[in-house]
Design an enzyme around this catalytic site. Structure first.
Site, PDB file in Angstrom:
ATOM      1  N   GLU A 169       0.848  -1.179   0.000  1.00  0.00           N
ATOM      2  CA  GLU A 169       0.000   0.000   0.000  1.00  0.00           C
ATOM      3  C   GLU A 169       0.890   1.238   0.000  1.00  0.00           C
ATOM      4  OE1 GLU A 169      -3.124  -0.173  -0.397  1.00  0.00           O
ATOM      5  OE2 GLU A 169      -3.541  -2.277   0.085  1.00  0.00           O
ATOM      6  N   ASP A 194     -19.298 -10.449  -8.308  1.00  0.00           N
ATOM      7  CA  ASP A 194     -19.090  -9.635  -7.112  1.00  0.00           C
ATOM      8  C   ASP A 194     -18.425  -8.311  -7.460  1.00  0.00           C
ATOM      9  OD1 ASP A 194     -19.166  -9.312  -4.193  1.00  0.00           O
ATOM     10  OD2 ASP A 194     -16.985  -9.481  -4.304  1.00  0.00           O
TER      11      ASP A 194
END
Length: 248
Positions: A169, A194
């Site tokens: 990240e 999804d």
């Protein structure tokens, strides 16, 4: 090897028909062969404002070519994709790998695209970026595939299976390794379904809906909504999507 025929994405979006594989020796439509026109792709990339040409041939993958274009224009190459530990960069996927990946996911990409109001190429490009053209899928601890081609995390509202994986990240532009929980699907159909539900139902991604074949609008909206923390995410996704679109 030819790829499934996806409809043109110019103008308003229209739900695409079922994929049709080009006949042997006939013209290639849809994704087309990744051995498409170099001249058209070079011109397209120059016009996109990069200042350098991206050649999808010559053994270079979209991400490798994008990095080379950035370096040629005097800009530093961007870091790897946000999930660098779970998803390898494109250099590991040959043109044959890319064609096989697009062929395999084409029907599911079309169904998801219909629900989102976008071109199937954009959905396919997102799956390609997040999974390294399917070469580096997220896997569970026992080695089984999670079928999570889109790198969707398992937040507090997720009630399905989940897998812990090391990811990268970015905070303040700096890459940091961390372990996150990702959704684990039974199959690819479930994963694409999804994915479409996530984008349709989340207020964060509403600007990514109904953009037709506008790769830049789609990528920018996803990045702005917080889909990934990589500051170069929108540029990377746009480059992959345009490379696929240009091969029609």
């Amino acid at each position: 090897m030819r790829l499934p025929d996806f409809p043109s994405t110019s103008g308003a979006f229209a739900p695409p028909p079922l994929p049709v594989r080009a006949a042997a020796g006939g013209p290639v439509g849809g994704f087309g062969a990744l051995m498409g026109s170099v001249r058209q792709e070079v011109q397209r990339f120059i016009e996109s404002g990069s200042g350098a040409a991206m050649n999808p041939l010559g053994g270079l993958s979209p991400q490798a070519a994008w990095r080379r274009a950035q370096q040629a224009s005097g800009q530093a190459a961007s870091p790897a994709t946000p999930r660098a530990d779970a998803v390898a960069p494109f250099e590991g996927a040959s043109r044959e790998d890319q064609r096989a990946f697009l062929d395999r996911i084409a029907p599911m990409a079309q169904r998801a695209a219909e629900r989102l109001g976008v071109a199937p190429e954009l959905v396919a490009a997102h799956a390609a970026l997040e999974s390294g053209w399917g070469q580096r899928p997220l896997t569970a601890a026992d080695g089984r595939s999670t079928h999570n081609l889109f790198g969707i995390k398992a937040g507090g509202a997720w009630r399905g299976a989940a897998t812990e994986a090391l990811t990268t990240e970015y905070e303040g532009g700096q890459a940091q390794k961390t372990t996150q929980s990702f959704r684990h699907y039974d199959n690819l159909d479930q994963a694409f379904g999804d994915y479409a539900s996530l984008l349709r139902n989340s207020p964060r991604y509403q600007d990514a809906l109904h953009v037709g074949g506008d790769a830049r609008a789609f990528a920018t909206a996803l990045a702005r909504g917080g889909y990934a923390t990589d500051p170069a995410y929108a540029d990377k996704l746009t480059a992959v999507a345009r490379q696929i679109q240009g091969a029609r």
